[in-house]
Design a protein around this motif. Structure first.
Motif, PDB file in Angstrom:
ATOM      1  N   GLN A 151       0.816  -1.221   0.000  1.00 62.45           N
ATOM      2  CA  GLN A 151       0.000   0.000   0.000  1.00 62.45           C
ATOM      3  C   GLN A 151       0.852   1.274   0.000  1.00 62.45           C
ATOM      4  O   GLN A 151       0.434   2.303  -0.516  1.00 62.45           O
ATOM      5  N   LYS A 152       1.989   1.191   0.626  1.00 64.67           N
ATOM      6  CA  LYS A 152       2.831   2.407   0.721  1.00 64.67           C
ATOM      7  C   LYS A 152       4.301   2.019   0.717  1.00 64.67           C
ATOM      8  O   LYS A 152       4.671   0.950   1.212  1.00 64.67           O
ATOM      9  N   ARG A 154       7.726   3.854   2.102  1.00 60.83           N
ATOM     10  CA  ARG A 154       8.167   5.009   2.900  1.00 60.83           C
ATOM     11  C   ARG A 154       9.680   5.174   2.776  1.00 60.83           C
ATOM     12  O   ARG A 154      10.425   4.197   2.784  1.00 60.83           O
ATOM     13  N   SER A 169       6.683   9.563   1.312  1.00 59.09           N
ATOM     14  CA  SER A 169       6.150   8.246   0.945  1.00 59.09           C
ATOM     15  C   SER A 169       5.542   8.305  -0.446  1.00 59.09           C
ATOM     16  O   SER A 169       5.240   9.388  -0.956  1.00 59.09           O
ATOM     17  N   THR A 171       2.584   6.059  -2.980  1.00 55.89           N
ATOM     18  CA  THR A 171       1.540   5.033  -3.014  1.00 55.89           C
ATOM     19  C   THR A 171       1.630   4.330  -4.364  1.00 55.89           C
ATOM     20  O   THR A 171       1.285   4.921  -5.394  1.00 55.89           O
TER      21      THR A 171
END
Ligand code: AHR
Length: 661
Positions: A151-152, A154, A169, A171
């Motif tokens: 989902q992400k 970072r 971050s 996506t």
């Protein structure tokens, strides 16, 4: 007693009266007698990707091995919580996928995350990454999130204690390859952070071309260059930019030679190559030294244009470095090499719709770069060079008669190779011959008269690589000390006095990373945060910034050149645009010298300015601890009856700028 204006703080230069006891050297400059035109190319710069000069240096990319293409594709990357001998249930692990037969540009990184609170991927940068408080950094990567499992992503700057000094971050929303960008702002200045990447989600994500640049690059370009380093180059006001080297042109083997066509076009299509300085010296191995070619031929031409310098590319001529394998391309197979040279001229100068002009156009430069010079071979020698050079010369001149070709006299400024090479090149009507000298400071002082008796009327000279070596050539103990710089200044007065013959000159090498160097001395040293000019840099700068456009004779009253007698060296030029004359004076002795300079046949405008470069000890150097120990100091002086009287301190180089009425 004759007096000139006195500035106590700058007493190192000008003791303001002529002592009654000291012996005075009288010099004269005839302003109306111009001996030769000084070429705008007289003082230039020699760029080679040695000492991490490109990747890890002026090329501002902060990620090492951004495309996972190094021979060891995980070099530069760490996974502190992962173990190749387990399933990594508490973290995850990255594997490198090689997707094609061309192993140089097809790798990507497949990260499999088992537990996202445990998995970490770190890039160590080039001996760390330097960040500056409040500065912005542009992060980008390509990701393929096939199952949308992640989902992400970072991204964090992390210091040696684990403290986060900036984060952002992305996506990764697409199932197929997509480029994502984000900006980090540094919360502190730190010379040695790393970039830590963490993930949210479990499963697989593919990553490639992970990149990080400061937003503030030279001219704000995205695939840009380090502003501070380019500014030091710009301050030299170089007349030309020679690139990409040096031995790197030739390669240790033919396969490892520099191929300009693989360095242009879309960034991610450029083919990475090992850097030939990688393991050249056992005493300074740098196995992590590769060429990404983010700084490729287009960027070199663009840099030359930015600097107002003539671009001077040097191409291989079918000979690998003769200090290494010396592999030769058979004469019958030389065509592709010659074609590379012809195509380069089209790339630089051809119309935007010509085959190679189109490539330049597609990179955002429809106008030609107006390249005038090309070098064939770097430090080649022997009959093998001459026969190959002749083939290139014929082909280039047939198609591009106005392009000036630079040829090589080999690695040494005297001896068999030199004698043979220069005499054969002259038979071929060579236009400009490149001479290299790496030698002792004494050699430089003794050779200020080197060109005084050279035969005129044939080839011109390019003093293409030179630097005084405080110990010996290639010794890792060589220093950029004041003795070397001062001796180069003495030698340069000889280059300048012979500016009718010597039309291009450049110190070498140019750049070196404090922790990543292979060769010393160098003109500019840098680390990941700072860069400084050596004393040698300021010598170059003083000559280059005061190159003038007409050569004037400066001599003793009995008509002799000032080239070492009594440890004094001098040259003089006129700038008809600014209406000034520039007198360069070098005192290499440990005694003060008293001088009287008579400016003949033109009225002076009362005052003059001296720019003085000096240091008490010959072993003194600039350093990261004392960046400006040896830099020019300025002082005003006055002229009386068209004469300057001054005292020059021991171990001093100065440029005197004298305004004409
Ligand atoms: O400047 C370092 C090296 O010295 C260059 O690559 C080469 O041309 C010379 O031998």
């Amino acid at each position: 007693m004759t007096r000139i204006n006195c500035y106590p703080l700058l007493a190192i230069l000008l003791i303001c009266s002529i002592s009654a006891t000291g012996q005075k050297t009288k010099l004269e400059v005839d302003v109306t007698h111009s001996i030769a035109e000084i070429q705008p190319t007289m003082y230039g710069i020699f760029f080679e990707d040695i000492n991490f000069a490109a990747d890890g240096g002026v090329y501002a990319e902060m990620i090492k091995n951004r495309g996972f293409e190094f021979d060891n594709p995980k070099m530069g990357w760490q996974q502190p919580n992962s173990n190749s001998y387990g399933f990594n249930k508490k973290s995850g692990i990255a594997n490198i996928i090689k997707s094609g037969t061309d192993t140089s540009s097809n790798n990507f990184c497949r990260v499999s995350i088992e537990n996202d609170s445990g998995y970490v991927l770190i890039n160590e940068g080039f001996r760390g990454m330097g960040i500056k408080k409040n500065a912005k950094y542009r992060f980008s990567l390509m990701a393929k999130n096939s199952k949308l499992a992640i989902q992400k992503v970072r991204i964090h700057f992390v210091d040696e204690t684990g403290q986060v000094l900036g984060e952002c971050s992305i996506t990764p929303a697409a199932r197929d390859w997509e480029t994502y960008t984000a900006t980090l702002v540094a919360t502190e200045t730190n010379p040695k952070v790393v970039l830590k990447i963490t993930f949210e989600g479990t499963g697989v994500i593919d990553l490639d071309n992970i990149s990080l640049f400061p937003v503030n690059t030279w001219k704000g370009r995205e695939n840009g260059l380090r502003e501070d380093i380019v500014q030091l180059l710009a301050d030299l006001q170089p007349g030309f930019l020679r690139f990409p080297g040096g031995c790197i042109v030739e390669g240790r083997t033919l396969a490892q030679r520099y191929q300009w066509k693989k360095t242009v076009g879309p960034l991610w299509d450029r083919t990475l190559l090992i850097n030939r300085w990688n393991t050249e010296f056992g005493h300074r191995p740098t196995p992590d030294y590769f060429q990404s070619f983010g700084l490729g031929f287009f960027e070199y031409f663009q840099l030359a244009e930015d600097l107002g310098a003539e671009p001077l590319p040097i191409l291989g001529c079918g000979m690998a470095c003769q200090f290494n394998t010396g592999e030769l391309v058979p004469l019958a197979d030389l065509d592709p090499y010659v074609q590379d040279a012809l195509d380069l001229i089209e790339f630089a100068n051809g119309p935007a719709d010509s085959p190679w002009g189109q490539v330049r156009n597609s990179m955002g430069h429809p106008e030609p770069f107006n390249m005038k010079y090309i070098g064939i071979g770097n430090e080649q020698w022997g009959p093998e060079y001459i026969e190959r050079y002749a083939i290139f010369e014929k082909a280039i001149k047939e198609q591009y008669p106005d392009i000036v070709i630079i040829s090589s006299s080999g690695p040494f400024p005297e001896g068999d190779f030199f004698e043979y090479g220069t005499s054969e090149l002259k038979k071929l009507d060579a236009e400009i011959i490149d001479e290299h000298y790496y030698n002792t400071p004494e050699w430089f002082r003794d050779n200020a008269t080197r060109y005084d008796d050279y035969v005129r009327g044939g080839a011109k000279i390019f003093a293409g690589e030179y630097a005084a070596q405080s110990v010996r050539t290639t010794s890792p103990e060589n220093k950029n000390n004041w003795e070397c710089a001062l001796s180069e200044a003495a030698f340069m007065t000889g280059l300048e006095r012979n500016a009718d013959l010597v039309v291009m000159t450049s110190y070498a090498p140019l750049l070196a990373h404090q922790e990543g160097w292979q060769w010393t001395p160098n003109l500019i040293w840098f680390n990941n945060l700072e860069a400084y000019g050596t004393a040698n840099y300021y010598v170059q700068k003083l000559f280059s910034n005061h190159r003038g456009n007409e050569l004037l004779a400066i001599s003793t009253f009995d008509g002799k050149v000032v080239a070492g007698e009594n440890n004094l060296f001098a040259s003089s030029v006129k700038d008809t645009h600014s209406g000034e004359i520039f007198v360069k004076l070098v005192n290499t002795s440990d005694k003060k010298k008293q001088l009287e300079i008579d400016i003949k046949n033109q009225k002076l405008a009362g005052t003059a300015t001296a720019l003085i470069l000096s240091s008490d000890q010959l072993t003194d150097e600039n350093s990261f601890e004392n960046l400006k120990k040896i830099i020019p100091q300025e002082s005003e002086l006055s002229t009386i009856n068209n004469q300057l009287s001054l005292e020059i301190d021991p171990f001093t180089f100065m440029v005197i700028k004298i305004g004409l009425e």
